[in-house]
Write a protein that holds these residues in place. Structure first.
Motif, PDB file in Angstrom:
ATOM      1  N   ILE A  99      -7.293  42.427 -32.140  1.00  0.00           N
ATOM      2  CA  ILE A  99      -7.403  42.327 -30.735  1.00  0.00           C
ATOM      3  C   ILE A  99      -8.154  40.837 -30.526  1.00  0.00           C
ATOM      4  CG2 ILE A  99      -8.183  43.273 -28.698  1.00  0.00           C
ATOM      5  CD1 ILE A  99      -7.914  45.903 -30.366  1.00  0.00           C
TER       6      ILE A  99
ATOM      7  N   VAL B 204      -8.850  51.201 -29.583  1.00  0.00           N
ATOM      8  CA  VAL B 204      -8.103  50.088 -28.883  1.00  0.00           C
ATOM      9  C   VAL B 204      -7.103  49.558 -29.792  1.00  0.00           C
ATOM     10  CG1 VAL B 204      -8.649  48.255 -27.446  1.00  0.00           C
ATOM     11  CG2 VAL B 204     -10.384  49.806 -27.332  1.00  0.00           C
TER      12      VAL B 204
ATOM     13  N   GLU C  69      -7.253  45.992 -19.667  1.00  0.00           N
ATOM     14  CA  GLU C  69      -5.789  46.487 -19.421  1.00  0.00           C
ATOM     15  C   GLU C  69      -5.648  48.065 -19.461  1.00  0.00           C
ATOM     16  OE1 GLU C  69      -3.901  43.866 -22.460  1.00  0.00           O
ATOM     17  OE2 GLU C  69      -4.064  42.253 -21.230  1.00  0.00           O
ATOM     18  N   THR C  70      -6.317  48.636 -20.601  1.00  0.00           N
ATOM     19  CA  THR C  70      -6.275  49.953 -20.887  1.00  0.00           C
ATOM     20  C   THR C  70      -6.709  50.708 -19.846  1.00  0.00           C
ATOM     21  OG1 THR C  70      -6.429  49.548 -23.113  1.00  0.00           O
ATOM     22  CG2 THR C  70      -6.530  51.650 -22.399  1.00  0.00           C
TER      23      THR C  70
ATOM     24  N   THR D  57      -1.008  51.769 -25.881  1.00  0.00           N
ATOM     25  CA  THR D  57      -2.069  52.139 -25.202  1.00  0.00           C
ATOM     26  C   THR D  57      -2.140  53.934 -25.777  1.00  0.00           C
ATOM     27  OG1 THR D  57      -1.647  51.119 -23.280  1.00  0.00           O
ATOM     28  CG2 THR D  57      -2.722  53.115 -23.020  1.00  0.00           C
TER      29      THR D  57
ATOM     30  N   ARG E 164      -8.626  43.490 -23.356  1.00  0.00           N
ATOM     31  CA  ARG E 164      -7.636  44.796 -23.719  1.00  0.00           C
ATOM     32  C   ARG E 164      -8.099  46.051 -23.277  1.00  0.00           C
ATOM     33  NH1 ARG E 164      -3.123  46.477 -23.466  1.00  0.00           N
ATOM     34  NH2 ARG E 164      -2.483  48.163 -25.012  1.00  0.00           N
TER      35      ARG E 164
ATOM     36  N   GLN F  85      -3.831  46.389 -29.983  1.00  0.00           N
ATOM     37  CA  GLN F  85      -3.469  45.305 -29.143  1.00  0.00           C
ATOM     38  C   GLN F  85      -2.356  45.607 -28.189  1.00  0.00           C
ATOM     39  OE1 GLN F  85      -4.902  42.242 -28.868  1.00  0.00           O
ATOM     40  NE2 GLN F  85      -3.144  42.049 -27.206  1.00  0.00           N
ATOM     41  N   ASP F  86      -0.990  46.098 -28.574  1.00  0.00           N
ATOM     42  CA  ASP F  86       0.166  46.351 -27.956  1.00  0.00           C
ATOM     43  C   ASP F  86       0.289  47.882 -27.746  1.00  0.00           C
ATOM     44  OD1 ASP F  86       0.471  43.674 -28.362  1.00  0.00           O
ATOM     45  OD2 ASP F  86       1.025  44.053 -30.795  1.00  0.00           O
TER      46      ASP F  86
ATOM     47  N   ASP G 181      -9.369  39.559 -27.632  1.00  0.00           N
ATOM     48  CA  ASP G 181     -10.439  39.631 -26.553  1.00  0.00           C
ATOM     49  C   ASP G 181     -10.477  41.208 -26.300  1.00  0.00           C
ATOM     50  OD1 ASP G 181     -11.675  39.728 -24.380  1.00  0.00           O
ATOM     51  OD2 ASP G 181     -10.772  37.885 -23.567  1.00  0.00           O
ATOM     52  N   ILE G 182     -11.472  41.756 -26.908  1.00  0.00           N
ATOM     53  CA  ILE G 182     -11.563  43.136 -27.009  1.00  0.00           C
ATOM     54  C   ILE G 182     -11.736  43.774 -25.370  1.00  0.00           C
ATOM     55  CG2 ILE G 182     -14.074  43.273 -27.399  1.00  0.00           C
ATOM     56  CD1 ILE G 182     -11.418  45.835 -28.630  1.00  0.00           C
TER      57      ILE G 182
END
Length: 320
Positions: free
Chosen positions: A237, A187, A246-247, A192, A243, A189-190, A239-240
């Protein structure tokens, strides 16, 4: 958690720096020391010196996954310090003999890519590893082979969570004392991560179903009691869980985009889909592009939404 310091290690790759983590306590432990370059070694040495250590003081080296931007310098550290190395057991083959492992992959994927519609004249470039890259990684023996749930007595205590997908043998390390998980490339942050196609660990010749496996691992990580991710690249990250969500949504959107293309155009090979999605992709990036497309086709196949038949030995996908 005992003190943990982030050391930014430069890499020669597009992804940029890799985050190496130094755990200090009774012993000095590194997590993901970076590639085998002089610039990386100098940055690691400087980061250690700032904390009162040198490379020769390192006691253990941990790895989140067997990609050269994370493990390439390990052999040099071991030779200088006598450090013990720790990695998941499914990463051992790639770490013990990265060149042999790559040649096995290349032999397997030549006919596989043909069956997915990649023209023969493009396959050689798609499977090429630039010669300089072999200098960025050196083989080494793994002293401790981790399984899921194993604990490591550094940083107040870490628990290894097996998270394959981005790579076989990928693990995240969860702190047993803080609200933190070290995510490697699982994972970010910015960015994928692209779960690249590879072959399964062991002697058999079978490809990984990397994206479905990756999504399963993401959902597994959501059940871990941690909020903050210390990533292998980029920023922390904060808020794991958010995130991860989102992924998951990104991959669902990409899957539906591919379904729409096939529904509109008709039977397509994976290479046809890739050309529609990434028409300007250079041949050297075809393997990454095909990994992404095939991963989403695997998801559609798992959902029984595609029909597959062979035409001139090439797999053609159509929507059911």
């Amino acid at each position: 958690m005992d003190a943990v310091q982030q050391i930014e290690i430069p890499t020669p790759f597009e992804v940029g720096r890799v985050n190496c983590y130094l755990f200090t306590g009774a012993e000095a432990t590194l997590l993901d020391p970076g590639p085998n370059t002089e610039a990386a070694y100098e940055a690691l040495s400087a980061g250690l010196n700032e904390q009162g250590f040198s490379v020769s003081d390192v006691d253990h080296v941990l790895f989140t996954h067997p990609h050269m931007d994370h493990f390439g310098m390990a052999n040099r550290i071991v030779e200088e310090s006598g450090a013990k190395t720790v990695a998941h057991r499914d990463a051992v083959v790639a770490l013990n003999g990265p060149d042999r492992h790559f040649e096995r992959e290349r032999a397997f994927f030549r006919p596989f890519l043909l069956s997915m519609g990649v023209p023969e004249d493009i396959i050689a470039s798609a499977l090429m590893l630039p010669e300089a890259y072999t200098e960025y990684r050196k083989p080494f023996a793994v002293d401790r082979k981790l399984a899921d749930g194993d604990t490591i007595d550094v940083g107040g205590g870490l628990t290894a969570i097996h998270t394959p997908g981005h790579a076989p043998g990928s693990v995240c390390f969860v702190s047993r004392t803080d609200d933190v998980v070290f995510t490697g490339d699982h994972v970010l942050q910015d960015v994928t991560p692209n779960p690249l196609l590879t072959i399964t660990p062991g002697a058999g010749d079978e490809r990984t179903r990397s994206l479905p496996t990756y999504l399963e691992s993401l959902n597994r990580l959501r059940r871990v009691d941690a909020t903050v991710g210390r990533a292998g690249h980029g920023d922390d990250i904060t808020d794991i869980d958010a995130r991860i969500q989102e992924t998951l949504e990104h991959h669902n959107d990409r899957k539906e985009l591919i379904a729409g293309l096939i529904n509109k155009i008709g039977p397509m090979s994976a290479y046809d889909v890739m050309q529609e999605m990434f028409p300007e992709l250079p041949a050297t990036e075809v393997f990454a592009g095909m990994s992404e497309v095939i991963g989403h086709l695997d998801l559609l196949e798992d959902e029984n939404r595609v029909h597959i038949e062979k035409e001139d030995q090439v797999r053609q996908y159509s929507m059911i």
